[in-house]
Design an enzyme around this catalytic site. Structure first.
Site: not given
Length: 259
Positions: A11, A13, A96, A98, A168, A174, A213
């Protein structure tokens, strides 16, 4: 891992220029030759054409990071699933963390996007996971069950036949923190058990990726777990050497299980 082929999905991003993504895609395409792992890259939609030109004849698959719920209409700035399909996308990342946190996508919207992606002939990668607060409050099972239930409500268990799930843990995205292999495996097993309780065949064939991660250093220990079938890779996917090392770690788990 039953007979589930590992999937390593990058991904990318909101990163890259036309020049840099072509360079990255080229390095990944040449390094992915001959691997028993399925390799996927997901650039931003404006870079799909450039990346497709590089990976089109390689084993590397192409995917998108998001799509609209709607097929067409007055939705300024959106990109539809059928538009992504025209660029040879095979997968779309949906829900996701985010998207859920920054753009307030609900589980109901995410579920609708899953069906939209499938209708266009692609495979959604459904992201589920808990925040640190939810984990500390021992709500992991309830949070993930609710995220899966939203899809089950609109598409029933059959929707999971053409789907990949990515776990996730939001607190590990991150941040450099990673769920331990045992922590990750426990949640992956939970997801598989939930789907298997509705349809054992779909549950056993469902690929469940870890997306918090994962990097070259910890990939082998995570991918060695019984219910971890690959990774949804963020930061490490922007470096071809690191990303390919994860792909190779996944391939070696297949070789071990076959021997």
């Amino acid at each position: 891992m039953a007979n589930r082929q590992p999937l390593i999905a990058g991904n990318w991003k909101l990163n890259g220029t036309r020049e840099s993504v072509v360079e990255l895609a080229s390095a990944i395409a040449s390094g992915a030759e001959g691997l028993s792992t399925e390799v996927l890259v997901c650039p931003v939609s404006v870079h799909l054409s450039d990346v497709l030109a590089v990976v089109g004849k390689s084993p590397v698959r192409l995917g998108a990071q998001n799509c609209a719920e709607a097929e067409s209409g007055a939705y300024t700035g959106e990109v539809s699933a059928t538009m992504l399909k025209e660029f040879a996308c095979e997968y779309v990342i949906v829900g996701h963390s985010e998207r859920r946190s920054l753009y307030h996508e609900t589980s109901e919207q995410v579920a609708q996007k899953c069906l939209t992606v499938q209708k266009a002939g692609m495979t959604p990668i459904l992201c589920v996971g808990e925040t640190l607060e939810e984990r500390e409050a021992e709500q992991v099972e309830a949070v993930i069950a609710a995220q899966l239930d939203a899809v089950l409500k609109v598409g029933n268990v059959e929707a999971f036949r053409q789907m990949v799930v990515a776990y996730e843990p939001v607190w590990a995205i991150g941040t450099g923190k990673t769920a331990s292999p045992e922590e990750a495996q426990a949640v992956h097993a939970l997801i598989r058990e939930k789907i298997s309780s509705l349809d054992p065949e779909i549950g056993s064939s469902l690929r469940i990726l870890y997306g918090g991660s994962m990097k070259a250093e910890n990939a082998a220990s995570l991918l060695g777990q019984a219910d971890i079938d690959g990774g949804l890779i963020g930061g490490a996917a922007l470096d071809a050497t690191s990303f390919l090392a994860i792909c190779e770690a996944a391939a070696s788990t297949v070789e071990k299980s076959a021997s």
